[in-house]
Motif scaffolding. Structure first.
Motif, PDB file in Angstrom:
ATOM      1  N   GLY A  66       2.889  11.336   3.225  1.00 18.51           N
ATOM      2  CA  GLY A  66       1.622   9.981   3.310  1.00 18.51           C
ATOM      3  C   GLY A  66       1.280   9.643   1.288  1.00 18.51           C
ATOM      4  N   THR A  67       1.077  10.567   0.897  1.00 23.48           N
ATOM      5  CA  THR A  67       0.249  10.763  -0.367  1.00 23.48           C
ATOM      6  C   THR A  67       1.134  10.443  -1.287  1.00 23.48           C
ATOM      7  OG1 THR A  67      -1.332  12.928  -0.022  1.00 23.48           O
ATOM      8  CG2 THR A  67      -0.086  12.359  -2.061  1.00 23.48           C
ATOM      9  N   PHE A  68       2.899  10.809  -1.173  1.00 26.20           N
ATOM     10  CA  PHE A  68       4.321  10.440  -1.476  1.00 26.20           C
ATOM     11  C   PHE A  68       4.157   9.197  -1.754  1.00 26.20           C
ATOM     12  CE2 PHE A  68       3.992  15.180  -2.793  1.00 26.20           C
ATOM     13  CZ  PHE A  68       4.474  15.156  -4.681  1.00 26.20           C
ATOM     14  N   ARG A  69       4.417   8.819   0.128  1.00 28.69           N
ATOM     15  CA  ARG A  69       4.696   6.962  -0.149  1.00 28.69           C
ATOM     16  C   ARG A  69       4.379   6.675  -1.134  1.00 28.69           C
ATOM     17  NH1 ARG A  69       2.741   2.490   1.263  1.00 28.69           N
ATOM     18  NH2 ARG A  69       4.675   1.160   2.169  1.00 28.69           N
ATOM     19  N   SER A  70       2.282   6.497  -1.449  1.00 33.90           N
ATOM     20  CA  SER A  70       1.360   5.775  -1.967  1.00 33.90           C
ATOM     21  C   SER A  70       2.010   5.579  -3.071  1.00 33.90           C
ATOM     22  CB  SER A  70      -0.156   6.496  -1.557  1.00 33.90           C
ATOM     23  OG  SER A  70      -0.103   5.940  -0.187  1.00 33.90           O
ATOM     24  N   LEU A  71       1.967   7.340  -3.950  1.00 34.94           N
ATOM     25  CA  LEU A  71       2.696   6.811  -5.057  1.00 34.94           C
ATOM     26  C   LEU A  71       3.458   6.413  -5.553  1.00 34.94           C
ATOM     27  CD1 LEU A  71       1.413  10.775  -5.967  1.00 34.94           C
ATOM     28  CD2 LEU A  71       0.037   9.110  -6.242  1.00 34.94           C
ATOM     29  N   ASN A  73       5.128   3.835  -3.937  1.00 34.31           N
ATOM     30  CA  ASN A  73       4.643   2.503  -4.078  1.00 34.31           C
ATOM     31  C   ASN A  73       3.382   1.881  -5.035  1.00 34.31           C
ATOM     32  OD1 ASN A  73       4.945  -0.283  -2.043  1.00 34.31           O
ATOM     33  ND2 ASN A  73       2.314   0.366  -1.693  1.00 34.31           N
ATOM     34  N   ASN A  74       3.099   3.092  -6.127  1.00 32.69           N
ATOM     35  CA  ASN A  74       2.228   2.308  -6.989  1.00 32.69           C
ATOM     36  C   ASN A  74       3.273   2.329  -8.502  1.00 32.69           C
ATOM     37  OD1 ASN A  74      -0.163   2.612  -5.058  1.00 32.69           O
ATOM     38  ND2 ASN A  74      -0.888   4.233  -6.097  1.00 32.69           N
ATOM     39  N   GLY A  78       3.514  -0.948  -9.981  1.00 39.19           N
ATOM     40  CA  GLY A  78       3.006  -1.127 -11.030  1.00 39.19           C
ATOM     41  C   GLY A  78       4.558  -1.582 -12.541  1.00 39.19           C
ATOM     42  N   VAL A  79       5.966  -1.248 -11.880  1.00 36.58           N
ATOM     43  CA  VAL A  79       6.627  -1.586 -13.100  1.00 36.58           C
ATOM     44  C   VAL A  79       7.532  -3.273 -12.826  1.00 36.58           C
ATOM     45  CG1 VAL A  79       7.658   0.867 -13.700  1.00 36.58           C
ATOM     46  CG2 VAL A  79       8.634  -0.606 -12.016  1.00 36.58           C
ATOM     47  N   SER A  80       6.814  -3.181 -11.528  1.00 36.67           N
ATOM     48  CA  SER A  80       7.388  -4.968 -11.495  1.00 36.67           C
ATOM     49  C   SER A  80       5.499  -5.816 -12.298  1.00 36.67           C
ATOM     50  CB  SER A  80       7.347  -4.864 -10.270  1.00 36.67           C
ATOM     51  OG  SER A  80       6.357  -5.069  -9.280  1.00 36.67           O
ATOM     52  N   ASP A  81       4.711  -5.683 -11.705  1.00 40.49           N
ATOM     53  CA  ASP A  81       3.711  -6.289 -11.897  1.00 40.49           C
ATOM     54  C   ASP A  81       2.796  -6.168 -12.540  1.00 40.49           C
ATOM     55  OD1 ASP A  81       4.551  -8.394 -10.451  1.00 40.49           O
ATOM     56  OD2 ASP A  81       3.432  -7.347  -7.949  1.00 40.49           O
ATOM     57  N   GLY A  82       2.074  -4.044 -12.895  1.00 38.57           N
ATOM     58  CA  GLY A  82       1.726  -3.299 -13.338  1.00 38.57           C
ATOM     59  C   GLY A  82       0.075  -3.082 -12.816  1.00 38.57           C
ATOM     60  N   PHE A  83      -1.065  -2.456 -13.533  1.00 39.49           N
ATOM     61  CA  PHE A  83      -2.459  -2.655 -12.409  1.00 39.49           C
ATOM     62  C   PHE A  83      -3.322  -3.349 -14.199  1.00 39.49           C
ATOM     63  CE2 PHE A  83       0.239   0.264  -9.883  1.00 39.49           C
ATOM     64  CZ  PHE A  83      -0.199  -0.174  -8.930  1.00 39.49           C
ATOM     65  N   GLN A  84      -4.435  -3.890 -13.377  1.00 44.20           N
ATOM     66  CA  GLN A  84      -5.591  -3.673 -14.024  1.00 44.20           C
ATOM     67  C   GLN A  84      -7.236  -3.453 -14.270  1.00 44.20           C
ATOM     68  OE1 GLN A  84      -5.098  -7.836 -15.764  1.00 44.20           O
ATOM     69  NE2 GLN A  84      -7.197  -8.434 -15.497  1.00 44.20           N
ATOM     70  N   LYS A 138      -0.384   3.457 -12.301  1.00 46.53           N
ATOM     71  CA  LYS A 138      -2.136   3.608 -11.776  1.00 46.53           C
ATOM     72  C   LYS A 138      -3.072   4.137 -12.067  1.00 46.53           C
ATOM     73  CE  LYS A 138      -4.113   1.524  -7.266  1.00 46.53           C
ATOM     74  NZ  LYS A 138      -4.248   1.458  -5.651  1.00 46.53           N
ATOM     75  N   GLN A 139      -3.090   5.489 -12.285  1.00 51.89           N
ATOM     76  CA  GLN A 139      -4.027   6.237 -12.138  1.00 51.89           C
ATOM     77  C   GLN A 139      -4.610   6.703 -13.646  1.00 51.89           C
ATOM     78  OE1 GLN A 139      -3.333   9.589 -14.656  1.00 51.89           O
ATOM     79  NE2 GLN A 139      -5.382  10.644 -13.375  1.00 51.89           N
ATOM     80  N   LEU A 140      -3.426   6.348 -14.533  1.00 47.83           N
ATOM     81  CA  LEU A 140      -3.807   6.071 -15.838  1.00 47.83           C
ATOM     82  C   LEU A 140      -4.949   4.821 -16.097  1.00 47.83           C
ATOM     83  CD1 LEU A 140      -3.526   7.453 -18.566  1.00 47.83           C
ATOM     84  CD2 LEU A 140      -1.808   6.386 -19.180  1.00 47.83           C
ATOM     85  N   VAL A 141      -4.994   3.630 -15.447  1.00 43.98           N
ATOM     86  CA  VAL A 141      -5.582   2.505 -15.695  1.00 43.98           C
ATOM     87  C   VAL A 141      -7.018   2.826 -15.411  1.00 43.98           C
ATOM     88  CG1 VAL A 141      -6.310   0.283 -14.705  1.00 43.98           C
ATOM     89  CG2 VAL A 141      -3.882   0.938 -15.513  1.00 43.98           C
TER      90      VAL A 141
END
Length: 177
Positions: A66-71, A73-74, A78-84, A138-141
């Protein structure tokens, strides 16, 4: 078993996923991200979807799936839309400005605070009291936003400080005579 892990990660058009053993590389319009998956997690690409499964049965391996699935997915998002993340400065004389790769914050101290912006992160200041942190990781943002907020977290009596745009600060009543 984790119910999140049962859902496949859809790979949109314009995103390229490469599997090399336990290493996942995701490349998109905004950049490239890499991740090494734990050996208890199996990952495979089928029909523009990433499927993750546990290699052994057990509570720990199910949690890791479950953890790696979320990572993963993020990474795809991230590479398609990005995070803000958006931050707001509240207080008299509090302001922010960008100089090169540094964020200069005036937060009521005797000196301005200079924060070096890490690689892979963009910081914008549309107004003097707003800060936008953007990136593909996502983690770095989230980490950069939390570090900026930690210079002057909002205090409960007047609400002054650096806060997230959607954050609600519980206010306390002042001391009575």
């Amino acid at each position: 078993m984790s119910r999140i892990a049962n859902n496949p990660v859809d790979v949109p058009g314009g995103v390229d996923v490469t599997l090399d053993g336990q290493t996942v590389s995701v490349k998109g319009g905004k950049g490239t991200l890499n991740l090494t998956v734990h050996e208890l997690v199996e990952i495979r690409l089928e029909d523009n979807a990433l499927l993750l499964a546990a290699t052994k049965s057990g509570r720990n391996s199910n949690a890791l799936v479950g953890t790696f699935r979320s990572l993963v997915n993020n990474m795809v998002v991230g590479v398609s839309d990005g995070f803000q993340k958006s931050l707001e400065l509240q207080g008299v004389g509090y302001r922010a400005q960008i100089r090169g790769k540094k964020l200069i914050l005036t937060l009521g101290f005797s000196h301005p605070i200079e924060y070096s912006i890490p690689d892979g992160i963009e910081v914008e200041t549309p107004t003097q009291t707003q800060i936008l942190v953007k990136g593909i990781d996502k983690q770095l943002v989230g980490q950069v936003s939390a570090e900026i907020r930690s210079f002057r977290p909002p205090e409960p009596y007047k609400g002054k400080g650096v806060r997230y745009i959607d954050e609600h600060v519980r206010r306390k009543e002042a001391k009575k005579k």
